[in-house]
Design an enzyme around this catalytic site. Structure first.
Site, PDB file in Angstrom:
ATOM      1  N   GLY A 275      -2.507  -9.596   9.085  1.00 40.96           N
ATOM      2  CA  GLY A 275      -1.181  -9.774   9.665  1.00 40.96           C
ATOM      3  C   GLY A 275      -0.998  -8.815  10.830  1.00 40.96           C
ATOM      4  N   GLU A 312       3.810  -1.226   9.608  1.00 41.74           N
ATOM      5  CA  GLU A 312       2.806  -0.628  10.501  1.00 41.74           C
ATOM      6  C   GLU A 312       3.282   0.702  11.053  1.00 41.74           C
ATOM      7  OE1 GLU A 312      -0.060  -1.912  10.428  1.00 41.74           O
ATOM      8  OE2 GLU A 312       0.629  -3.690   9.373  1.00 41.74           O
TER       9      GLU A 312
HETATM   10 ZN   LIG Z   1      -0.869  -1.535   5.938  1.00 42.19          ZN
END
Ligand SMILES: [Zn+2]
Length: 851
Positions: A275, A312
């Protein structure tokens, strides 16, 4: 890293093949000077590097990592002397050894090398990505693929600084971890983009991106933030940019350490397996995880983008600033980033109720952890295949759920203070599990170490067998611990467990069985305050009845948790499905979106497993009755509807159409689908999603053509993904055959292959056909996405009969899924569980539906 959503949760455990060797600790890198020149036309690259190292003890050779590349002009310099080196390759260990003509003394030295290789087509290392217009050279290194881009000491504990230069074509740009410091004309009309010296970091966090990337710019607390994409799509990054700004501000405050890198770029890449990936200061994403059109995006996609961005950015502290010492502790990175994800979003958009989604996350992880084939959070891993399989629902979801329990026990401020102390102590360095829980225990003055050790090193989840008695206004509750499994399997185990009953102080359970005293006997007994406990409780029949009669006394999070608790008992054959259906019936209306969706999902599951021609009408009537009262049953949005209510309405309508086969709902879906395909801005995308899927289930060739048409003309990643996903929903055998052909043609990007296969495996009309195609194309799948075959093998979990299981086993015995062993084991267990579930629960299901 954030896994692609589709089949990632299916990964799990297996026996370990031959252990790969680790690098010796005698030579330690401190700085890389690295210059790389991709040649996009010939799909190759070349480069040279100088690695400054510290030789700890005299050596005759230096061993480092390099895979699939040619090395030349390799020398080692030390004390003003240059020593030529002969290179030998140890392919199984992905090592190269530089044999030196004489002994290298302890002290500083430097390795020099030139190297060249092909740009990879496997979405790892320095690899080739393409659009209709042009080619790109991009990187994905986690876990063990920096060694495919440059010779390196490619283990997370070998942190170093990097001076990176990329030599790129005229008109192209380059992005790396640090800001650009110079851009000068180079040989052959190219130009050399040189980046500032990075902070100290692990090799797996290096990023290099070359192409026509365009960026939009923002900032937070003085840190420059950009969202970048291939040229022409940069404006689709606005939403992600505001999310990133909100997250950086939140984390600066929460962690008490300012964002640690010089800048933050979030870059979407046309071909990307995961992702997203948390390269220090240069986070990469698949396009659908970053780019959305604010005007037409569904609220679910917005939440998805915000969630990935938040995950992130959390890694910039947890993972990048402080890194696990070895991959067996990858859960420290991934579980913590997953746990943190919801915090900035909750502050940014409290109305999205991601706090309640966290309860659902705990339930989901308990379900995964109930499998025999689950693994301990910390699992030994040496080889790249073993390491790759650790990025699973245990590392991410279970760890996040356990941390959530610990935070609820310590209190949010004490928990945060422990995190701050830990991050400060290990900044720019590495830490192991013990370092984490020792610091948390010292900081909180509570036995966090004992609790975490018991959850991290022991596989499975606690099942609490609860009985109680009442005397003199005091409630005495006896709790026996077992491991949560399907009833009848061996279950002895116990944990050191913080127990925080509703309305009571927390306490620690540490015995296989103990009795605790609670005040008062009247209120319903519920052991997981705010649904934060990582366990399943099996209450007595009386308590269960009492809870059902007092559902309104619980908070929404607790009702959500209780629903999940009862669901997991039923799924593991410890309660009759009739009990669960009675709870569904008793749920108060209206209700928060996460609970409505959880109930709807559970009815969809039961429909697949237990509905048949004989009980169909009674079941449809039950589903209609159960879904009543949560939301208006209209496809058109009622005035004043919130985004949360829209999601719940969409889910209820989907359930009525798909499970109850309500003709009126299906007709409405066809109408809304047609309207959406004409004018996407005229329908809420979250509602359109379900309407389109229902229309496709009943759809004909004409609709299929329309979907293909949209797939080729839509320009936003979200719309393309929606239409691509829709291809997997059709039930007409001729259309299924066309989708299978599409999946294995060059029209499907490698990055989308596992997800589309997964979609078809869970389409009951397509399952057999797509499985036959998977077998036929297996060698092709392995060659294209070697890092995703665990997910593909795992999608065999969609089967629910002994003959299919035999077939799956036979196929994978002949074609061992290297690196996908865990996914396969979990899938085989799921098939067994499914067969047993049907046998055990059919009778209770039919009885519950009887008038
Ligand atoms: Zn991660």
């Amino acid at each position: 890293m954030k896994r692609a959503a589709a089949v990632a949760a299916l990964l799990l455990l297996s026996a370990m093949p031959i252990a790969a060797a680790r690098l010796p600790k005698s030579v330690v890198p401190s700085h890389y000077t690295l210059s790389i020149e991709p040649d996009l036309a010939s799909e190759t690259f070349s480069g040279f590097e100088k690695i400054d190292v510290d030789v700890k003890a005299p050596v005759d050779s230096i061993t480092m990592h390099a895979v699939d590349m040619e090395l030349k002009d390799v020398t080692v310099t030390a004390g003003g002397k240059e020593l030529p080196a002969t290179v030998s390759v140890d392919a199984p260990n992905q090592f190269v050894t530089l044999k030196l003509a004489e002994t290298l003394p302890a002290g500083p030295a430097a390795i020099h090398a030139r190297f060249s290789a092909k740009l990879s087509k496997q979405l790892r290392g320095l690899y080739l990505s393409k659009t209709a217009k042009r080619k790109y050279a991009v990187t994905q290194f986690e876990a063990t693929d920096a060694r495919r881009a440059f010779p390196s000491f490619d283990e997370p504990a070998f942190k170093a600084t990097f001076d990176i230069t990329l030599i790129v074509d005229a008109g192209d740009t380059a992005i790396s971890n640090a800001p650009v410091v110079s851009d000068t004309p180079g040989p052959g009309g190219k130009h050399a983009v040189r980046f500032a010296t990075t902070q100290k970091m692990s090799t797996y966090l290096v990023a290099m991106l070359v192409g026509d990337f365009r960026c939009i710019e923002g900032a937070a607390d003085g840190t420059p933030i950009r969202v970048c994409s291939t040229g022409g799509m940069e404006n689709l990054g606005r939403f992600a940019l505001s999310a990133a700004e909100a997250c950086v501000k939140f984390y600066n405050d929460y962690f008490g350490i300012k964002y640690p890198f010089a800048k933050l770029d979030l870059i979407s890449i046309p071909d990307f397996e995961a992702g997203a990936m948390e390269n220090a200061g240069a986070v990469t994403f698949r396009e659908t995880a970053l780019l959305i059109d604010d005007k037409t995006a569904s609220i679910e996609r917005k939440k998805g983008v915000a969630g990935t961005v938040s995950h992130e950015i959390a890694h910039m502290w947890f993972g990048d600033l402080v890194t696990m010492a070895w991959w067996d502790d990858i859960w420290l990175n991934e579980g913590f980033a997953s746990f943190m994800t919801r915090k900035p979003i909750q502050a940014w958009h409290p109305e999205w109720r991601v706090d309640l989604d966290a309860v659902g996350g705990t339930i989901g992880s308990l379900g995964l952890d109930a499998q025999r084939s689950t693994r301990a959070i910390r699992t030994h891993a040496d080889s790249p295949e073993e390491i790759n399989q650790l990025f699973d629902g245990i590392a991410y979801g279970k760890t996040a759920a356990v941390l959530r329990m610990i935070e609820a026990w310590l209190g949010p401020d004490v928990f945060r203070d422990g995190i701050r102390t830990y991050l400060k102590k290990y900044s720019w360095s590495n830490a192991a599990a013990e370092d984490f829980w020792r610091t948390m225990a010292e900081s909180s003055k509570r036995p966090v170490d004992a609790v975490m050790k018991s959850f991290v090193d022991q596989p499975g989840a606690p099942l609490l067998l609860v009985s109680e008695s009442c005397a003199g206004g005091e409630r005495r509750v006896t709790i026996a611990q077992q491991r949560l499994t399907v009833a009848g399997q061996k279950t002895q185990a116990s944990w050191t467990l913080p127990l925080c009953p509703r309305g009571e102080a927390c306490r620690i359970l540490s015995q296989p069985s103990e009795t605790i005293a609670l005040k008062g006997c009247d209120a319903p007994l519920f052991l997981s305050r705010a649904g934060a406990g990582y366990f399943v409780a099996d209450y007595s029949a009386d308590e269960r009845k009492n809870l059902r009669a007092h559902l309104r006394d619980l908070t929404a999070a607790e009702r959500l948790s209780l629903r999940g608790n009862e669901w997991l008992l039923m799924r593991n054959l410890r309660q009759d499905v009739g009990e669960y259906l009675a709870l569904v019936r008793a749920m108060p209306r209206p209700e928060e979106r996460p609970l409505v969706n959880a109930i709807a999902d559970s009815l969809q599951f039961l429909d697949l497993r237990l509905s048949n021609d004989a009980n169909r009408n009674a079941w449809a009537a039950f589903v209609r009755q159960s879904m009543r009262g949560y939301t208006p049953l209209t496809w058109e949005a009622p005035a004043g509807e919130t985004a949360e209510q829209a999601i719940a309405r969409a889910e209820v309508l989907w359930t009525l159409g798909e499970v109850a086969r309500d003709a009126e709902v299906i007709a409405g879906a066809n109408r809304i689908a047609a309207q959406y395909m004409k004018d996407p801005a005229s329908v809420d995308a979250v509602v359109a999603d379900r309407a389109l899927a229902l229309a496709a289930i009943h759809g004909d060739a004409a609709m299929y053509e329309q979907v293909l048409q949209h797939l080729s003309t839509e320009t936003t990643p979200e719309l393309r993904a929606r239409y691509r996903g829709l291809l997997t929903e059709f039930r007409d055998p001729k259309l299924i055959a066309r989708t299978i052909e599409y999946i294995f043609s060059d029209k499907t990007r490698t990055q989308d292959l596992p997800r589309m296969i997964g979609g078809m495996m869970f389409n009951p009309a397509a399952r057999d056909a797509v499985w036959a195609a998977v077998k036929e194309h297996w060698s092709d799948i392995v060659a294209k996405v070697p890092t995703a075959i665990g997910g593909v093998a795992g999608s065999a979990a969609a089967f629910c009969d002994p003959a299919s299981k035999k077939d799956v086993e036979a196929f994978f015995t002949a074609h061992p899924p290297k690196g996908g062993e865990r996914g396969l084991r979990r899938a085989l267990e799921s098939i067994d569980t499914c067969i047993a579930f049907r046998e055990a629960q059919q009778k209770s299901f039919d009885a519950a539906l009887a008038p």
